[in-house]
Scaffold this active site. Structure first.
Site, PDB file in Angstrom:
ATOM      1  N   ASP A 255       0.650  -1.152  -0.027  1.00 45.24           N
ATOM      2  CA  ASP A 255      -0.128   0.005  -0.366  1.00 45.24           C
ATOM      3  C   ASP A 255       0.778   1.012  -0.309  1.00 45.24           C
ATOM      4  O   ASP A 255       2.172   1.571   0.265  1.00 45.24           O
ATOM      5  CB  ASP A 255      -0.515  -0.402   1.458  1.00 45.24           C
ATOM      6  CG  ASP A 255      -2.424  -0.642   0.871  1.00 45.24           C
ATOM      7  OD1 ASP A 255      -2.738  -0.783   0.180  1.00 45.24           O
ATOM      8  OD2 ASP A 255      -2.450  -0.810   2.175  1.00 45.24           O
ATOM      9  N   LYS A 277      -4.237   2.986  -3.083  1.00 48.50           N
ATOM     10  CA  LYS A 277      -5.176   3.400  -4.087  1.00 48.50           C
ATOM     11  C   LYS A 277      -5.539   4.881  -3.834  1.00 48.50           C
ATOM     12  O   LYS A 277      -6.661   5.812  -3.337  1.00 48.50           O
ATOM     13  CB  LYS A 277      -6.368   3.158  -3.244  1.00 48.50           C
ATOM     14  CG  LYS A 277      -6.597   1.686  -3.432  1.00 48.50           C
ATOM     15  CD  LYS A 277      -7.928   0.573  -2.893  1.00 48.50           C
ATOM     16  CE  LYS A 277      -7.130   0.263  -1.264  1.00 48.50           C
ATOM     17  NZ  LYS A 277      -7.805  -0.607  -0.374  1.00 48.50           N
ATOM     18  N   MET A 390      -8.702   8.641   8.734  1.00 49.27           N
ATOM     19  CA  MET A 390      -9.065   9.508   7.606  1.00 49.27           C
ATOM     20  C   MET A 390     -10.123  10.255   7.717  1.00 49.27           C
ATOM     21  O   MET A 390     -10.663  11.123   7.771  1.00 49.27           O
ATOM     22  CB  MET A 390      -9.818   8.218   6.680  1.00 49.27           C
ATOM     23  CG  MET A 390      -9.084   6.901   6.500  1.00 49.27           C
ATOM     24  SD  MET A 390      -9.478   5.765   5.536  1.00 49.27           S
ATOM     25  CE  MET A 390     -10.110   4.627   7.495  1.00 49.27           C
TER      26      MET A 390
HETATM   27  N1  SAH Z   1      -4.790   0.458   9.255  1.00 51.58           N
HETATM   28  C1  SAH Z   1      -3.888   1.251   9.388  1.00 51.58           C
HETATM   29  C2  SAH Z   1      -5.250   2.038   9.238  1.00 51.58           C
HETATM   30  C3  SAH Z   1      -5.480   2.273   7.627  1.00 51.58           C
HETATM   31  S1  SAH Z   1      -7.167   3.928   7.438  1.00 51.58           S
HETATM   32  C4  SAH Z   1      -3.548   1.703  11.032  1.00 51.58           C
HETATM   33  O1  SAH Z   1      -4.207   0.251  11.276  1.00 51.58           O
HETATM   34  O2  SAH Z   1      -3.224   2.040  11.195  1.00 51.58           O
HETATM   35  C5  SAH Z   1      -5.483   4.965   6.855  1.00 51.58           C
HETATM   36  C6  SAH Z   1      -5.519   6.131   7.614  1.00 51.58           C
HETATM   37  O3  SAH Z   1      -4.480   5.650   9.176  1.00 51.58           O
HETATM   38  C7  SAH Z   1      -5.542   7.623   7.438  1.00 51.58           C
HETATM   39  O4  SAH Z   1      -6.513   8.764   6.527  1.00 51.58           O
HETATM   40  C8  SAH Z   1      -4.514   8.291   8.610  1.00 51.58           C
HETATM   41  O5  SAH Z   1      -5.838   8.780   9.324  1.00 51.58           O
HETATM   42  C9  SAH Z   1      -4.010   7.142   9.127  1.00 51.58           C
HETATM   43  N2  SAH Z   1      -2.376   6.426   9.138  1.00 51.58           N
HETATM   44  C10 SAH Z   1      -1.993   5.666   8.814  1.00 51.58           C
HETATM   45  N3  SAH Z   1      -0.921   6.379   8.940  1.00 51.58           N
HETATM   46  C11 SAH Z   1      -0.442   6.966   9.822  1.00 51.58           C
HETATM   47  C12 SAH Z   1       0.446   7.798  10.480  1.00 51.58           C
HETATM   48  N4  SAH Z   1       1.687   7.661   9.957  1.00 51.58           N
HETATM   49  N5  SAH Z   1       0.599   9.082  10.972  1.00 51.58           N
HETATM   50  C13 SAH Z   1      -0.976   9.707  10.883  1.00 51.58           C
HETATM   51  N6  SAH Z   1      -2.112   8.727  10.424  1.00 51.58           N
HETATM   52  C14 SAH Z   1      -1.843   8.167  10.275  1.00 51.58           C
END
Ligand code: SAH
Length: 473
Positions: A255, A277, A390
């Site tokens: 991803d 995506k 998100m």
């Molecule tokens: N499966 C992932 C989440 C995916 S949804 C998890 O468990 O973290 C994607 C969202 O995750 C982004 O829009 C943001 O809100 C958050 N996110 C993921 N990585 C991030 C990061 N390094 N810093 C801040 N927000 C993050």
């Protein structure tokens, strides 16, 4: 190489140790574990050696070593001298070296016909590490690294594989066929089952595989899929298990949120496929990704599906797994550190705290079409620390919704952009200024919104944090 690495069978062979102190006792321990008959020559014994004696593991000659004594001792296969007396050490070395019996004088490489490696003991699997006598400490540092990387279950695994060696030979007569069989088995689910103590299941897998070959002959290896949580950004936050499976993969699907450093940890020859995506005009549908995993596995590939954070937290991992299950594709899911956990720690505040919050809510700020909206009324009254994934685009709605349902506008809010990465940006504000701050600071995804009184703790934790010791590459 300065030394030839070999593993020597000394079971029931005579081995000689000169010296009765702690160092000598440690060396004696290695001989004992290898089944040797150990003779110790020393005028007196330290506690550790006394322990070996009490256990009946050594034969003690209460004497200072001298050449005159040699005729009284059995002829040894190996000799170690570990005394404080350099004359004695030299006498031992000269006596036995002259007879072509290998001698090791502790800590003196120039008087060593052999050296003892640092050992990672997963007997019957044993890993020996040597720096050619240059730095025993460095060897031990390497040992410590390997200790953490190699699960203890490798002992069980090695035993299990050993027990089946002949059975496999009986079924698969050609060497190449056996090699393929073991390579396939030892890079898949079997190894994980065995290493984690599910010996019965591992054995069943092996038996089933053998049975298939007995009836149908050997076929293409069966593919597998590993859905791996790669953590929020800092590559060090990947788990050992995730790394191990990643390094087995023939194909890696990844991803946008997966750190490039993690991608590089895969095998060099593994095919890498981007399935992010991000671009609207280049959107890969989730359904297509699910199908791709099935198709690749059916071609016999081991597929690593790397996902940001945790695969089962706003990661759609379950949808991927559902299709795998429908098609009988073997799979494993490896949890990852989710953004909420990683980002809050790296931003220096907890998600729960005895004084501020007893519960946490992980909420998606991006509502899927058809899904119920966010329950602001419940959230505003819950006392939860709220973590919005998100949520950047919908921040104005989130802010208005919570305030409208009675959450205090002064409640602290944190915006963590690129959390845990080197370019992490943390902005602390209040709920009433949340969307205005996002605008002003031009916050871009990935970013996490945290709302709750726990953020107050940050001021007290921030100054001492060592997290900023990371250096940009
Ligand atoms: N499966 C992932 C989440 C995916 S949804 C998890 O468990 O973290 C994607 C969202 O995750 C982004 O829009 C943001 O809100 C958050 N996110 C993921 N990585 C991030 C990061 N390094 N810093 C801040 N927000 C993050």
């Amino acid at each position: 190489m300065d030394y030839l690495p070999i593993f020597m069978k000394i079971e029931q062979q005579h081995c000689l140790i000169v010296g009765g102190g702690a160092v000598a006792a440690r060396k004696a321990d290695l001989f004992i574990k290898s089944g040797a008959i150990v003779t110790v020559v020393a005028p007196e014994l330290g506690n550790e050696m006394k322990f070996h004696l009490a256990q009946g593991k050594i034969i003690w000659h209460m004497n200072t070593f001298s050449t005159a004594l040699v005729s009284e001792l059995p002829r040894p296969s190996l000799v170690i001298s570990a005394t404080d007396d350099q004359d004695v050490n030299l006498a031992v070395y000269e006596t036995y070296h002259a007879q072509s019996i290998p001698v090791n004088v502790a800590d003196q490489t120039e008087y060593c016909d052999f050296i003892l490696p640092a050992i990672v003991d997963r007997a019957p699997m044993t890993i020996a590490i040597s720096t050619g006598g240059r730095s025993p400490v460095l060897a031990r540092v390497m040992k410590a690294r390997l200790e953490t990387m190699i699960p203890h279950g490798f002992s069980v695994l090695t035993d299990l594989v050993g027990r089946y060696r002949q059975a496999v030979k009986n079924v698969i007569s050609d060497i190449d066929g056996r090699k393929t069989f073991w390579e396939t088995l030892l890079s898949g689910l079997f190894i994980d089952k065995a290493v984690h103590g599910n010996t019965g299941e591992a054995e069943a897998l092996l038996e089933a595989e053998l049975e298939t070959i007995r009836t149908n002959g050997q076929s293409l290896p069966q593919g597998e899929v590993y859905i791996i949580g790669a953590g929020p950004g800092d590559p060090d936050l990947m788990t050992f298990k995730g790394l191990r499976l990643l390094q087995q993969a023939d194909v890696i699907l990844y991803d946008r949120l997966v750190a490039p450093e993690i991608l590089e940890m895969g095998r060099r020859e593994a095919e890498r496929i981007y399935v992010g995506k991000k671009e609207k005009w280049h959107k890969i549908d989730q359904k297509d990704i699910n199908q791709m995993l099935v198709d690749l596995a059916r071609q016999g590939k081991r597929v690593a599906r790397l996902k940001g954070g945790d695969p089962y937290i706003f990661g759609r991992g379950a949808e991927e797994v559902e299709l795998l299950v429908q098609h009988d594709v073997p799979y494993q899911v490896v949890p990852g550190i989710t953004a909420a956990a990683g980002c809050s720690v790296y931003a220096d505040f907890p998600l729960t705290h005895r004084d501020y919050a007893q519960s946490v809510a992980l909420i998606t700020g991006h509502q899927q079409a058809g899904a119920q909206g966010i329950d602001y009324a419940r959230l505003a009254q819950s006392g939860d620390t709220m973590v919005f994934y998100m949520g950047i685009k919908n921040a104005p709605k989130i802010q208005a919704g919570l305030i409208a349902h009675g959450l205090c506008p002064d409640t602290p809010a944190a915006i963590i952009e690129n959390g845990t990465r080197l370019n992490q940006k943390v902005t602390v504000t209040s709920l009433s200024k949340l969307s205005e701050t996002i605008q002003k600071q031009s916050i871009k995804p990935p970013a996490l919104l945290v709302i709750g009184d726990v953020i107050k703790v940050r001021e007290r934790l921030q100054k001492k944090s060592l997290l900023d010791d990371r250096v940009p590459a």
